[in-house]
Write a protein that holds these residues in place. Sequence first.
Motif, PDB file in Angstrom:
ATOM      1  N   LEU A  64      -3.456   3.699  -1.615  1.00  0.00           N
ATOM      2  CA  LEU A  64      -3.583   2.999  -2.890  1.00  0.00           C
ATOM      3  C   LEU A  64      -2.926   1.625  -2.831  1.00  0.00           C
ATOM      4  CD1 LEU A  64      -2.660   6.251  -3.534  1.00  0.00           C
ATOM      5  CD2 LEU A  64      -3.563   5.540  -5.747  1.00  0.00           C
ATOM      6  N   VAL A  65      -3.525   0.675  -3.506  1.00  0.00           N
ATOM      7  CA  VAL A  65      -2.946  -0.645  -3.732  1.00  0.00           C
ATOM      8  C   VAL A  65      -2.943  -0.879  -5.243  1.00  0.00           C
ATOM      9  CG1 VAL A  65      -3.269  -3.134  -3.437  1.00  0.00           C
ATOM     10  CG2 VAL A  65      -3.633  -1.585  -1.502  1.00  0.00           C
ATOM     11  N   GLN A  66      -1.767  -1.130  -5.783  1.00  0.00           N
ATOM     12  CA  GLN A  66      -1.604  -1.298  -7.231  1.00  0.00           C
ATOM     13  C   GLN A  66      -2.204  -0.107  -7.978  1.00  0.00           C
ATOM     14  OE1 GLN A  66      -3.292  -5.155  -8.093  1.00  0.00           O
ATOM     15  NE2 GLN A  66      -1.520  -6.245  -7.282  1.00  0.00           N
ATOM     16  N   GLU A  67      -1.919   1.101  -7.448  1.00  0.00           N
ATOM     17  CA  GLU A  67      -2.319   2.381  -8.035  1.00  0.00           C
ATOM     18  C   GLU A  67      -3.824   2.606  -8.031  1.00  0.00           C
ATOM     19  OE1 GLU A  67      -0.513   2.938 -11.832  1.00  0.00           O
ATOM     20  OE2 GLU A  67       1.519   2.659 -11.083  1.00  0.00           O
ATOM     21  N   LYS A  68      -4.562   1.800  -7.284  1.00  0.00           N
ATOM     22  CA  LYS A  68      -6.004   1.959  -7.157  1.00  0.00           C
ATOM     23  C   LYS A  68      -6.320   2.461  -5.760  1.00  0.00           C
ATOM     24  CE  LYS A  68     -10.293  -0.765  -7.107  1.00  0.00           C
ATOM     25  NZ  LYS A  68     -10.857  -2.138  -7.217  1.00  0.00           N
ATOM     26  N   MET A  69      -7.100   3.550  -5.664  1.00  0.00           N
ATOM     27  CA  MET A  69      -7.431   4.103  -4.360  1.00  0.00           C
ATOM     28  C   MET A  69      -8.366   3.163  -3.614  1.00  0.00           C
ATOM     29  SD  MET A  69      -8.585   7.975  -3.265  1.00  0.00           S
ATOM     30  CE  MET A  69     -10.365   7.898  -3.261  1.00  0.00           C
ATOM     31  N   ILE A  70      -7.938   2.772  -2.422  1.00  0.00           N
ATOM     32  CA  ILE A  70      -8.737   1.846  -1.615  1.00  0.00           C
ATOM     33  C   ILE A  70      -9.161   2.449  -0.281  1.00  0.00           C
ATOM     34  CG2 ILE A  70      -7.726  -0.179  -2.704  1.00  0.00           C
ATOM     35  CD1 ILE A  70      -6.675   0.649   0.836  1.00  0.00           C
ATOM     36  N   GLY A  71      -8.688   3.651   0.006  1.00  0.00           N
ATOM     37  CA  GLY A  71      -9.054   4.303   1.255  1.00  0.00           C
ATOM     38  C   GLY A  71      -8.616   5.749   1.247  1.00  0.00           C
TER      39      GLY A  71
ATOM     40  N   MET B  18       0.834  -1.200   0.000  1.00  0.00           N
ATOM     41  CA  MET B  18       0.000   0.000   0.000  1.00  0.00           C
ATOM     42  C   MET B  18       0.870   1.252   0.000  1.00  0.00           C
ATOM     43  SD  MET B  18      -3.081   1.140   2.602  1.00  0.00           S
ATOM     44  CE  MET B  18      -2.043   1.634   3.974  1.00  0.00           C
ATOM     45  N   THR B  19       0.508   2.218  -0.822  1.00  0.00           N
ATOM     46  CA  THR B  19       1.179   3.513  -0.840  1.00  0.00           C
ATOM     47  C   THR B  19       0.201   4.579  -0.366  1.00  0.00           C
ATOM     48  OG1 THR B  19       0.581   3.866  -3.167  1.00  0.00           O
ATOM     49  CG2 THR B  19       2.731   2.845  -2.707  1.00  0.00           C
ATOM     50  N   ILE B  20       0.744   5.621   0.247  1.00  0.00           N
ATOM     51  CA  ILE B  20      -0.073   6.704   0.789  1.00  0.00           C
ATOM     52  C   ILE B  20       0.467   8.021   0.263  1.00  0.00           C
ATOM     53  CG2 ILE B  20      -0.896   7.833   2.889  1.00  0.00           C
ATOM     54  CD1 ILE B  20      -0.429   5.210   4.382  1.00  0.00           C
ATOM     55  N   ARG B  21      -0.416   8.864  -0.221  1.00  0.00           N
ATOM     56  CA  ARG B  21      -0.006  10.163  -0.762  1.00  0.00           C
ATOM     57  C   ARG B  21      -1.167  11.139  -0.657  1.00  0.00           C
ATOM     58  NH1 ARG B  21      -3.067  10.521  -5.124  1.00  0.00           N
ATOM     59  NH2 ARG B  21      -3.240   8.846  -6.688  1.00  0.00           N
ATOM     60  N   ASN B  22      -0.900  12.407  -0.974  1.00  0.00           N
ATOM     61  CA  ASN B  22      -1.964  13.402  -1.026  1.00  0.00           C
ATOM     62  C   ASN B  22      -2.907  13.112  -2.191  1.00  0.00           C
ATOM     63  OD1 ASN B  22       0.266  14.919   0.533  1.00  0.00           O
ATOM     64  ND2 ASN B  22      -1.529  16.225   0.767  1.00  0.00           N
ATOM     65  N   MET B  23      -4.170  13.408  -1.981  1.00  0.00           N
ATOM     66  CA  MET B  23      -5.156  13.194  -3.042  1.00  0.00           C
ATOM     67  C   MET B  23      -5.051  14.255  -4.128  1.00  0.00           C
ATOM     68  SD  MET B  23      -8.785  12.063  -1.369  1.00  0.00           S
ATOM     69  CE  MET B  23      -8.928  10.573  -0.385  1.00  0.00           C
ATOM     70  N   GLN B  24      -5.496  13.880  -5.298  1.00  0.00           N
ATOM     71  CA  GLN B  24      -5.752  14.812  -6.384  1.00  0.00           C
ATOM     72  C   GLN B  24      -7.231  15.178  -6.333  1.00  0.00           C
ATOM     73  OE1 GLN B  24      -4.433  12.671  -9.840  1.00  0.00           O
ATOM     74  NE2 GLN B  24      -2.340  12.475  -9.071  1.00  0.00           N
ATOM     75  N   ARG B  25      -7.581  16.297  -6.921  1.00  0.00           N
ATOM     76  CA  ARG B  25      -8.953  16.812  -6.779  1.00  0.00           C
ATOM     77  C   ARG B  25     -10.032  15.799  -7.176  1.00  0.00           C
ATOM     78  NH1 ARG B  25     -13.301  17.282  -6.261  1.00  0.00           N
ATOM     79  NH2 ARG B  25     -14.741  19.023  -6.478  1.00  0.00           N
ATOM     80  N   PRO B  26      -9.931  15.070  -8.303  1.00  0.00           N
ATOM     81  CA  PRO B  26     -11.006  14.117  -8.643  1.00  0.00           C
ATOM     82  C   PRO B  26     -11.173  13.007  -7.611  1.00  0.00           C
ATOM     83  CG  PRO B  26      -9.678  14.609 -10.580  1.00  0.00           C
ATOM     84  CD  PRO B  26      -8.950  15.187  -9.399  1.00  0.00           C
ATOM     85  N   GLU B  27     -10.121  12.697  -6.869  1.00  0.00           N
ATOM     86  CA  GLU B  27     -10.209  11.632  -5.871  1.00  0.00           C
ATOM     87  C   GLU B  27     -11.064  12.037  -4.676  1.00  0.00           C
ATOM     88  OE1 GLU B  27      -5.980   9.343  -6.692  1.00  0.00           O
ATOM     89  OE2 GLU B  27      -5.984  11.180  -5.475  1.00  0.00           O
TER      90      GLU B  27
END
Length: 290
Positions: A49-56, A5-14
């Motif tokens: 994100l997991v595998q570049e898909k937002m999961i939380g 899992m990777t964690i980063r700041n969201m982009q606006r559409p997210e």
Amino acid sequence: MKDTMTIRNMQRPEVDVLVNWAAQEGWNPGLHDAETFWQTDSKAFIAALVQEKMIGGGAITSYEGIYGFMGFFIVKPEYRGLGLGRKLWYFRRQRMLERLSPGASVGLDAAFQMQDFYGEGGFKFSHRNLRFSMGVPLKVASNGSGNFEILPLAEIPFDQLLQYDMTCFPAGREKFLRTWLNQEGAQALGVLQSGTLKGYGVIRRCGEGCKVGPLFANNGQLAEALLIELTKFSSGGAVFLDVPENNQEAMALVKKYNMKEVFGCARMYLGSKPNIAHERIFGVTTFELG
């Protein structure tokens, strides 16, 4: 999976995705909450994100660096129970503290079943905030001596509003208020006595009906008058109000109008409990940003 899992700041559409998840959870967000919240603090939104898909994701909103609020904590159902949410939440707590001045307190509204989890992270229970639905239109309030007037909040000097708001919220939130009060699909009203602001409220359209928030007033009579005027905006649709249980006059208002409890959260704080006028808070602004 936790290690991937990777964690980063969201982009606006997210943020739109996060708000949609909140709707699926039954939180009934406002129709324009995503843009309003993004305009308040775009750095507050954290994605997992997991595998570049937002999961939380979740929000860690900073108010002038002296007060923080953690909200919008959601992990997609199929990724729960794997330790991902715990990793995300502790990352957010650490990032939240890094965004604040030393000694600043942090608030959150916890789902009741999550209280123990947040308690492990240092948060302590303050009181319950309970969501009520009400039948509308409400009865006409008694104006008593007739010594107050209700008018659009836009007609009241913003500096006066900001000063009043700071008696009910732990920090200045000018940026939030400028956006919140002027969002599409909303109405904001203030109540004055002798030319001085003694309370204000906002109602906004949501996925289901409308929510009132905040509802701040110096006493129950003024809060009631504001609430009655605000509910007219709903045109007969459902109206919801998030009421702090530690305000006895607010709970009396709930009882008077036979409001139905439909949801609730536990207000918790990390650090000292803010010194605000709890007796003026008849409806919290939002469970997501405080």
